[in-house]
Design a protein around this motif. Structure first.
Motif, mmCIF file in Angstrom:
data_model
loop_
_atom_site.group_PDB
_atom_site.id
_atom_site.type_symbol
_atom_site.label_atom_id
_atom_site.label_comp_id
_atom_site.label_asym_id
_atom_site.label_seq_id
_atom_site.Cartn_x
_atom_site.Cartn_y
_atom_site.Cartn_z
ATOM 1 N N GLY A 168 0.823 -1.203 0.000
ATOM 2 C CA GLY A 168 0.000 0.000 0.000
ATOM 3 C C GLY A 168 0.853 1.246 0.000
ATOM 4 O O GLY A 168 2.088 1.178 0.039
ATOM 5 N N GLN A 169 0.187 2.385 -0.068
ATOM 6 C CA GLN A 169 0.853 3.685 -0.075
ATOM 7 C C GLN A 169 0.147 4.620 0.891
ATOM 8 O O GLN A 169 -1.075 4.566 1.043
ATOM 9 C CB GLN A 169 0.809 4.292 -1.481
ATOM 10 N N VAL A 170 0.918 5.484 1.528
ATOM 11 C CA VAL A 170 0.366 6.559 2.346
ATOM 12 C C VAL A 170 0.450 7.845 1.530
ATOM 13 O O VAL A 170 1.551 8.305 1.204
ATOM 14 C CB VAL A 170 1.129 6.723 3.673
ATOM 15 N N LEU A 171 -0.696 8.408 1.165
ATOM 16 C CA LEU A 171 -0.748 9.669 0.438
ATOM 17 C C LEU A 171 -0.973 10.803 1.439
ATOM 18 O O LEU A 171 -1.774 10.673 2.365
ATOM 19 C CB LEU A 171 -1.872 9.657 -0.600
ATOM 20 N N THR A 172 -0.279 11.918 1.236
ATOM 21 C CA THR A 172 -0.364 13.024 2.187
ATOM 22 C C THR A 172 -0.531 14.344 1.452
ATOM 23 O O THR A 172 -0.040 14.525 0.330
ATOM 24 C CB THR A 172 0.898 13.107 3.068
ATOM 25 N N ALA A 173 -1.231 15.263 2.107
ATOM 26 C CA ALA A 173 -1.366 16.647 1.643
ATOM 27 C C ALA A 173 -0.859 17.542 2.762
ATOM 28 O O ALA A 173 -1.382 17.506 3.884
ATOM 29 C CB ALA A 173 -2.814 16.967 1.299
#
Length: 418
Positions: A168-173
């Motif tokens: 999986g991936q952790v997407l951040t803003a």
């Protein structure tokens, strides 16, 4: 004098002897291999060690039991015991997916105005009581409210790999606060970094920030896979900056000398178009091929001279995202809920630390803005005195307002905590 003995039985404790150089027989007590030393017992003994150091080597655990309890245990049993201890400390990876909906409801109940959205894979059987997890998005209410109050239309976007057994991936803003510090806004765990996942993440982020298709927000990223397409489709009027450091990383694969880096940064840092064109000409004279490679990337994405100025910030690198990813690195190898909680707890601690720092600030500006303004005032004062004699600034307040606009730092009161 340490002497290694021969092999021993798994059922009994006995003494063996060996002959040493001088012909003496020295009895040695052998390690006991007891049937009662199960993986469950070992797990109870090493829970504190695993909690303090989740990456403790298996060999270290085996040696610890050998020296402390004189018990010989197999590597397979050590592995099973450590896995049991890890599950006890961090929770079972599979079990936590079953609790995601309860976690989302609890998070929204305890944090007003918080957005939590869970996306699942399509199921051909609508009667099935379970669904396969695909994505989860979180935007905490207080952070959402604070970001809107800050009024800096700049968001950095980035992704990082999960390190557990499930990919999986952790997407951040991440944005910038009034002190030019990082301001994490939203985060998500998705199946992979692609156009579909980025589009889903940006749709949720747009709903939280009330962004329409005609929004002129400014995004900065490392040109992640699928991100450019998602931004163009959802926010066609937005300004999308590319991190200059990652452009250099691609450049140095073929042109690794420091001179190329210096030319790139000078071109990117130019504040006017004539200056930019002059520096690009110099770069072309130095290496025409490298300059042509750089020209393939439109300057509106990476050159300060071509930025619109809507974001009131001239940042060239997505360092805010890199910093945030570094802070949550230890949480990316945990189960899904433990990972989300690790991120949330970090954000809570950071808000408290920022508020403590802002309470100590003096004056109408944040500490970083005050330091920058003081340095610029000294330079301006020397220029005025040197060029025009005794000249004074008529309105210091007017100077401050214009200065923070040029530097991208807002005159927010110290007690705001943003």
């Amino acid at each position: 004098m340490t002497v290694k003995g021969l092999g021993h039985s798994a059922e009994e404790l006995y003494l063996s002897s060996i002959k040493v150089k001088w012909g003496l027989n020295l009895p040695l007590q052998k390690a006991r291999a007891k049937k009662a030393c199960t993986a469950s017992l070992i797990c109870k003994k090493i829970i504190d060690q695993v909690e303090a150091d989740p990456k403790i080597p298996l060999r270290a655990i085996q040696d610890h039991f050998q020296k402390t309890y004189q018990v010989g245990i197999s590597m397979d049993k050590v592995f099973r015991a450590k896995d049991m201890a890890r599950k006890h400390v961090t929770g079972d990876y599979t079990k936590q997916f079953e609790l995601l909906r309860d976690y989302a409801l609890e998070l929204q109940a305890t944090n007003p105005d918080t957005t939590v959205k869970i996306d699942v894979c399509p199921n051909g059987n609508p009667a099935s009581p379970t669904r396969q997890f695909r994505r989860i998005y979180v935007c905490l209410g207080p952070l959402k409210k604070g970001f809107k109050a800050c009024l800096r239309d700049l968001v950095g976007l980035d992704g990082a790999f999960m390190k557990g057994p499930f990919p999986g991936q952790v997407l951040t803003a991440v944005g910038l606060d009034s002190n030019n510090g990082i301001y994490p806004l939203a985060y998500a765990i998705v199946e992979s970094e692609n156009t579909a996942s980025w589009k889903w993440f940006l749709e949720n982020l747009g709903d939280d920030l009330e962004l329409g298709s005609n929004s002129n927000y400014t995004f900065i990223s490392d040109r992640q896979k699928g991100l450019q397409i998602a931004v163009d489709q959802l926010f066609p009027n937005a300004e999308h900056r590319y991190c200059i450091r990652h452009i250099h990383d691609n450049m140095r694969k073929k042109w690794g000398q420091t001179e190329y880096r210096d030319h790139l940064w000078r071109c990117a840092s130019a504040t006017t178009i004539p200056e930019f064109e002059h520096l690009m000409k110099e770069f072309s004279e130095y290496d025409k091929e490298a300059c042509q490679w750089l020209k393939q990337i439109p300057p509106v994405h990476w050159a300060r001279s071509h930025f619109s100025g809507r974001a009131v910030s001239d940042v060239l690198i997505s360092n805010m995202c890199e910093v945030f990813n570094g802070k949550i690195e230890k949480g990316r190898d945990k189960p899904v809920i433990s990972c989300l909680e690790f991120i949330r707890e970090y954000l809570m601690k950071r808000i408290c630390n920022v508020m403590k720092a802002m309470k100590k600030a003096k004056g109408p500006l944040t500490p970083t803005a005050t330091d920058i303004l003081d340095a610029r005032k000294k330079v301006l004062h020397n220029i005025l005195l040197g060029g025009m004699g005794q000249t004074s600034i008529k309105s210091l307040q007017h100077c401050k307002i214009n200065m923070w606009w040029m530097l991208g730092t807002k005159p927010v009161l110290a007690e705001s905590g943003n």
